[in-house]
Motif scaffolding. Structure first.
Motif, mmCIF file in Angstrom:
data_model
loop_
_atom_site.group_PDB
_atom_site.id
_atom_site.type_symbol
_atom_site.label_atom_id
_atom_site.label_comp_id
_atom_site.label_asym_id
_atom_site.label_seq_id
_atom_site.Cartn_x
_atom_site.Cartn_y
_atom_site.Cartn_z
ATOM 1 N N PRO A 137 0.806 -1.217 0.000
ATOM 2 C CA PRO A 137 0.000 0.000 0.000
ATOM 3 C C PRO A 137 0.844 1.274 0.000
ATOM 4 C CG PRO A 137 0.159 -0.876 2.214
ATOM 5 C CD PRO A 137 0.871 -1.856 1.337
ATOM 6 N N PHE A 138 0.319 2.299 -0.664
ATOM 7 C CA PHE A 138 0.906 3.626 -0.640
ATOM 8 C C PHE A 138 -0.128 4.566 -0.036
ATOM 9 C CE2 PHE A 138 2.840 1.706 -4.561
ATOM 10 C CZ PHE A 138 4.081 1.478 -3.999
ATOM 11 N N SER A 139 0.272 5.367 0.956
ATOM 12 C CA SER A 139 -0.707 6.176 1.683
ATOM 13 C C SER A 139 -0.521 7.667 1.446
ATOM 14 C CB SER A 139 -0.636 5.878 3.183
ATOM 15 O OG SER A 139 0.633 6.213 3.704
ATOM 16 N N PHE A 140 -1.668 8.362 1.497
ATOM 17 C CA PHE A 140 -1.715 9.814 1.437
ATOM 18 C C PHE A 140 -2.297 10.316 2.759
ATOM 19 C CE2 PHE A 140 -2.534 8.135 -2.783
ATOM 20 C CZ PHE A 140 -1.800 8.930 -3.650
ATOM 21 N N GLU A 141 -1.791 11.425 3.251
ATOM 22 C CA GLU A 141 -2.438 12.102 4.374
ATOM 23 C C GLU A 141 -3.128 13.341 3.825
ATOM 24 O OE1 GLU A 141 -0.314 12.677 7.997
ATOM 25 O OE2 GLU A 141 0.978 10.940 7.661
ATOM 26 N N GLY A 142 -4.388 13.509 4.162
ATOM 27 C CA GLY A 142 -5.135 14.641 3.647
ATOM 28 C C GLY A 142 -5.791 14.319 2.317
ATOM 29 N N THR A 143 -6.248 15.359 1.652
ATOM 30 C CA THR A 143 -6.976 15.206 0.400
ATOM 31 C C THR A 143 -6.048 14.793 -0.736
ATOM 32 O OG1 THR A 143 -8.532 16.922 1.094
ATOM 33 C CG2 THR A 143 -8.486 16.378 -1.254
ATOM 34 N N VAL A 144 -6.483 13.814 -1.525
ATOM 35 C CA VAL A 144 -5.702 13.373 -2.683
ATOM 36 C C VAL A 144 -6.058 14.262 -3.875
ATOM 37 C CG1 VAL A 144 -5.119 11.472 -4.204
ATOM 38 C CG2 VAL A 144 -5.736 11.009 -1.824
ATOM 39 N N THR A 145 -5.096 15.034 -4.343
ATOM 40 C CA THR A 145 -5.285 15.891 -5.505
ATOM 41 C C THR A 145 -4.683 15.223 -6.740
ATOM 42 O OG1 THR A 145 -3.189 17.047 -5.185
ATOM 43 C CG2 THR A 145 -5.129 17.923 -4.024
ATOM 44 N N GLY A 146 -4.994 15.783 -7.898
ATOM 45 C CA GLY A 146 -4.402 15.276 -9.122
ATOM 46 C C GLY A 146 -2.885 15.354 -9.093
ATOM 47 N N ALA A 147 -2.343 16.458 -8.559
ATOM 48 C CA ALA A 147 -0.889 16.633 -8.502
ATOM 49 C C ALA A 147 -0.249 15.591 -7.581
ATOM 50 C CB ALA A 147 -0.553 18.042 -8.019
#
Length: 237
Positions: free
Chosen positions: A93-103
């Motif tokens: 898995p690869f994680s994002f914190e916060g909103t995932v934007t296109g960039a």
């Protein structure tokens, strides 16, 4: 405890779009019996520090909106986690914190996702499947995939269109997200680091046999959708 299921509706042209996708997929399998093993299905899922029962296992379909209201917690700490699933293995898995934007998604594609997929497939070709979420549809993302994968990506305005409102056609929705949440929430992680570690451990515990069986199930669902003329087939599961 009974948990009400969320009812989703199909738009008028959804059956045609499903049929186009299923016809394409079956045609690819006729030309190459190993084709399903070349597809990497992908998606993001939200994991929060609340241990709630996941809603991916609580979905069925209706031709009408029943206006059911479900209680939902907001502003809870959590992670957005990307995974890719194939018969070769799990990517991420690869994680994002916060909103995932296109960039942010484009950067993840370039630095983590595609390198990990290429490591799994080495010099063999593969197809990347996405849904129509806004970060996947961002112009720079689509341009990058067009240039990089040369017609080998499936998604909204992709080389191959993935039909909207078709969660039962992708293993991330009908298997992986729900299975991971059931496992992760059972351990009741207390911090984001605990949550991230629990997700990684749950992903690592999924066997290759399980992934291959899930891919076989995805192929069966495509055929069931085709047999149903693109209409409702979700009640068969």
């Amino acid at each position: 405890m009974y948990i009400p299921r969320l009812l989703l509706t199909m738009n008028e042209d959804d059956t045609d779009r499903r049929l186009e996708y299923c016809e394409w997929f079956e045609g690819m399998m006729r030309d190459d019996e190993a084709f399903a093993g070349k597809v990497v299905w992908s998606d993001e899922a939200q994991f929060e520090l609340n241990g709630t029962v996941n809603r991916h296992n609580c979905v069925y379909w209706s031709s009408e909106n029943p206006h059911i209201h479900l209680e939902k917690h907001v502003n809870l700490p959590g992670l957005t986690v990307w995974c890719g699933l194939s018969s070769r293995g799990l990517i991420g898995p690869f994680s994002f914190e916060g909103t995932v934007t296109g960039a942010l998604y484009l950067d993840m594609l370039q630095t983590s996702i595609l390198p990990a997929i290429r490591e799994l497939y080495v010099d063999e070709s593969f197809y990347l499947q996405e849904d129509g979420a806004p970060p996947h549809y961002q112009r720079d993302v689509r341009m990058y995939l067009d240039e990089t994968l040369s017609g080998r990506w499936i998604g909204r305005r992709g080389a191959v269109e993935f039909p909207p409102r078709s969660t039962y056609l992708t293993p991330l929705d009908f298997y992986l997200s729900g299975s991971l949440k059931d496992d992760v929430y059972r351990s009741k992680p207390a911090t984001l680091n605990d949550l991230r570690e629990s997700i990684a451990m749950s992903c690592a515990a999924i066997t290759l046999d399980t992934l291959q069986n899930v891919v076989h199930a995805a192929v069966r669902r495509i055929r069931q959708c085709f047999d149903a003329d693109g209409g409702h087939f979700e009640h068969l599961h």
